[in-house]
Write a protein that holds these residues in place. Structure first.
Motif, PDB file in Angstrom:
ATOM      1  N   HIS A   1      46.449  52.204  26.759  1.00 24.22           N
ATOM      2  CA  HIS A   1      44.988  52.128  26.601  1.00 24.22           C
ATOM      3  C   HIS A   1      44.544  50.673  26.505  1.00 24.22           C
ATOM      4  O   HIS A   1      43.562  50.260  27.136  1.00 24.22           O
ATOM      5  CB  HIS A   1      44.563  52.912  25.363  1.00 24.22           C
ATOM      6  N   VAL A   2      45.276  49.880  25.728  1.00 25.94           N
ATOM      7  CA  VAL A   2      44.938  48.465  25.567  1.00 25.94           C
ATOM      8  C   VAL A   2      45.078  47.717  26.889  1.00 25.94           C
ATOM      9  O   VAL A   2      44.215  46.910  27.267  1.00 25.94           O
ATOM     10  CB  VAL A   2      45.829  47.821  24.484  1.00 25.94           C
ATOM     11  N   VAL A   3      46.158  47.978  27.617  1.00 28.81           N
ATOM     12  CA  VAL A   3      46.396  47.286  28.887  1.00 28.81           C
ATOM     13  C   VAL A   3      45.295  47.619  29.890  1.00 28.81           C
ATOM     14  O   VAL A   3      44.777  46.726  30.588  1.00 28.81           O
ATOM     15  CB  VAL A   3      47.784  47.654  29.455  1.00 28.81           C
ATOM     16  N   VAL A   4      44.917  48.887  29.982  1.00 28.96           N
ATOM     17  CA  VAL A   4      43.859  49.282  30.923  1.00 28.96           C
ATOM     18  C   VAL A   4      42.533  48.638  30.536  1.00 28.96           C
ATOM     19  O   VAL A   4      41.794  48.142  31.401  1.00 28.96           O
ATOM     20  CB  VAL A   4      43.751  50.819  30.994  1.00 28.96           C
ATOM     21  N   CYS A   5      42.209  48.630  29.253  1.00 28.92           N
ATOM     22  CA  CYS A   5      40.977  47.965  28.799  1.00 28.92           C
ATOM     23  C   CYS A   5      40.997  46.480  29.153  1.00 28.92           C
ATOM     24  O   CYS A   5      40.000  45.927  29.646  1.00 28.92           O
ATOM     25  CB  CYS A   5      40.807  48.136  27.290  1.00 28.92           C
ATOM     26  N   ALA A   6      42.133  45.829  28.909  1.00 26.74           N
ATOM     27  CA  ALA A   6      42.237  44.394  29.193  1.00 26.74           C
ATOM     28  C   ALA A   6      42.115  44.133  30.693  1.00 26.74           C
ATOM     29  O   ALA A   6      41.418  43.200  31.116  1.00 26.74           O
ATOM     30  CB  ALA A   6      43.562  43.854  28.663  1.00 26.74           C
ATOM     31  N   PHE A   7      42.765  44.955  31.505  1.00 27.86           N
ATOM     32  CA  PHE A   7      42.756  44.755  32.950  1.00 27.86           C
ATOM     33  C   PHE A   7      41.347  44.898  33.517  1.00 27.86           C
ATOM     34  O   PHE A   7      40.865  44.036  34.249  1.00 27.86           O
ATOM     35  CB  PHE A   7      43.705  45.760  33.608  1.00 27.86           C
ATOM     36  N   PHE A   8      40.667  45.985  33.174  1.00 29.79           N
ATOM     37  CA  PHE A   8      39.342  46.196  33.746  1.00 29.79           C
ATOM     38  C   PHE A   8      38.297  45.276  33.113  1.00 29.79           C
ATOM     39  O   PHE A   8      37.324  44.895  33.772  1.00 29.79           O
ATOM     40  CB  PHE A   8      38.952  47.671  33.640  1.00 29.79           C
ATOM     41  N   GLY A   9      38.502  44.887  31.866  1.00 30.47           N
ATOM     42  CA  GLY A   9      37.627  43.879  31.271  1.00 30.47           C
ATOM     43  C   GLY A   9      37.768  42.548  31.982  1.00 30.47           C
ATOM     44  O   GLY A   9      36.772  41.854  32.245  1.00 30.47           O
ATOM     45  N   LEU A  10      39.005  42.199  32.345  1.00 27.77           N
ATOM     46  CA  LEU A  10      39.254  40.970  33.092  1.00 27.77           C
ATOM     47  C   LEU A  10      38.519  40.994  34.428  1.00 27.77           C
ATOM     48  O   LEU A  10      37.927  39.990  34.855  1.00 27.77           O
ATOM     49  CB  LEU A  10      40.760  40.822  33.323  1.00 27.77           C
TER      50      LEU A  10
ATOM     51  N   ALA B   1      31.825  38.601  37.412  1.00 28.42           N
ATOM     52  CA  ALA B   1      30.587  37.939  37.005  1.00 28.42           C
ATOM     53  C   ALA B   1      30.648  36.427  37.175  1.00 28.42           C
ATOM     54  O   ALA B   1      29.661  35.798  37.573  1.00 28.42           O
ATOM     55  CB  ALA B   1      30.279  38.283  35.545  1.00 28.42           C
ATOM     56  N   LEU B   2      31.814  35.829  36.918  1.00 23.92           N
ATOM     57  CA  LEU B   2      31.902  34.368  36.882  1.00 23.92           C
ATOM     58  C   LEU B   2      32.352  33.733  38.192  1.00 23.92           C
ATOM     59  O   LEU B   2      31.926  32.617  38.511  1.00 23.92           O
ATOM     60  CB  LEU B   2      32.848  33.937  35.755  1.00 23.92           C
ATOM     61  N   ASP B   3      33.226  34.414  38.945  1.00 24.40           N
ATOM     62  CA  ASP B   3      33.725  33.779  40.169  1.00 24.40           C
ATOM     63  C   ASP B   3      33.867  34.743  41.330  1.00 24.40           C
ATOM     64  O   ASP B   3      34.582  34.447  42.293  1.00 24.40           O
ATOM     65  CB  ASP B   3      35.059  33.064  39.898  1.00 24.40           C
ATOM     66  N   GLY B   4      33.198  35.903  41.255  1.00 24.52           N
ATOM     67  CA  GLY B   4      33.279  36.852  42.361  1.00 24.52           C
ATOM     68  C   GLY B   4      34.688  37.329  42.647  1.00 24.52           C
ATOM     69  O   GLY B   4      35.025  37.664  43.774  1.00 24.52           O
ATOM     70  N   ARG B   5      35.529  37.349  41.618  1.00 23.58           N
ATOM     71  CA  ARG B   5      36.935  37.761  41.687  1.00 23.58           C
ATOM     72  C   ARG B   5      37.808  36.814  42.521  1.00 23.58           C
ATOM     73  O   ARG B   5      38.956  37.137  42.827  1.00 23.58           O
ATOM     74  CB  ARG B   5      37.084  39.194  42.220  1.00 23.58           C
ATOM     75  N   ARG B   6      37.290  35.660  42.892  1.00 22.79           N
ATOM     76  CA  ARG B   6      38.101  34.736  43.697  1.00 22.79           C
ATOM     77  C   ARG B   6      39.309  34.212  42.921  1.00 22.79           C
ATOM     78  O   ARG B   6      40.326  33.864  43.519  1.00 22.79           O
ATOM     79  CB  ARG B   6      37.227  33.566  44.175  1.00 22.79           C
ATOM     80  N   GLN B   7      39.191  34.115  41.599  1.00 27.01           N
ATOM     81  CA  GLN B   7      40.284  33.589  40.782  1.00 27.01           C
ATOM     82  C   GLN B   7      41.026  34.701  40.038  1.00 27.01           C
ATOM     83  O   GLN B   7      41.750  34.436  39.077  1.00 27.01           O
ATOM     84  CB  GLN B   7      39.711  32.597  39.751  1.00 27.01           C
TER      85      GLN B   7
END
Length: 224
Positions: free
Chosen positions: A151-160, A166-172
């Motif tokens: 649960h923690v890993v999935v939350c962290a992954f999708f939060g990332l 929002a910040l770099d259009g997923r380029r990084q």
């Protein structure tokens, strides 16, 4: 006739995905989809009956992407499968417009008058299964509870993903994901060596275009 119908349905779905990704559900009209797909509004309604059903079809196609990606990493040790899968999924979110559109539509689900698939539950089950396999193989650290950690890993992954979008259009996104695993792996591995695991994964995901800003993992970057 069936082949022509399938071609039309796919053209409409892909055009809708581009527009939903770019403009969102409320900002996209059937007329927009008609213009981009080159199909008439009547043809769109014939195949999908409504914008709501078309949005649901995009989301269902988004979900249909995952089994193939999961199957594609099955030959690796469990923790390596997990990390490799995370990068494979990250690339799908970055590069596949249907995947991106499905994610955006689900975030706008309250505006869509249709029953939509429930996200994340399948991912939690998948991650928990990999962690359980890792425990059986002796690769998982003592005290790691697979379901809770999944649960923690999935939350962290999708939060990332949300922050990177929002910040770099997923380029990084791959550089950010590398940092996340350098943080998490020392707590998950029975014999921590996150740099070695990430280096193996990095070799399997070598970017032939040379455009991915993903630095080689450095031991200095591992949290102490």
């Amino acid at each position: 006739m069936q082949e022509r119908a399938a071609t039309t349905r796919r053209a409409v779905l892909e055009a809708a995905a581009h527009l939903f990704d770019e403009k969102g559900y409320a900002g996209t009209s059937i007329s927009d989809i008609s213009a981009l797909s080159g199909r008439t509004s009547g043809a769109i309604y014939f195949h999908y009956t409504s914008k709501e059903n078309l949005a649901r079809a995009v989301i269902e196609e988004h979900f249909a992407t995952w089994p193939g990606l999961i199957g594609g990493v099955a030959a690796q040790p469990p923790l390596e499968q997990l990390v490799l899968l995370s990068f494979t999924v990250a690339r799908a979110f970055r590069d596949d417009v249907v995947v991106r559109a499905g994610a955006r539509l689900w975030s706008e689900r309250k505006a869509i008058d249709a029953v939509l698939p429930v996200p994340f539950v399948g991912w939690i089950d998948t991650v928990a299964g990999l962690l359980q396999q890792g425990r059986a193989d002796g690769d998982l650290a003592v005290g790691v509870e697979p379901r809770q950690v999944a649960h923690v890993v999935v939350c962290a992954f999708f939060g990332l993903h949300t922050v990177s979008d929002a910040l770099d259009g997923r380029r990084q996104i791959e550089a950010h994901l590398t940092s996340l695993w350098l943080l998490l792996l020392p707590s998950l591995q029975a014999h921590p060596d996150p740099v070695a695991l990430l280096t193996r994964v990095r070799a399997r995901l070598a970017d032939p275009t040379g455009t991915e800003p993903w630095p080689a993992p450095s031991q200095a970057a591992v949290p102490g």
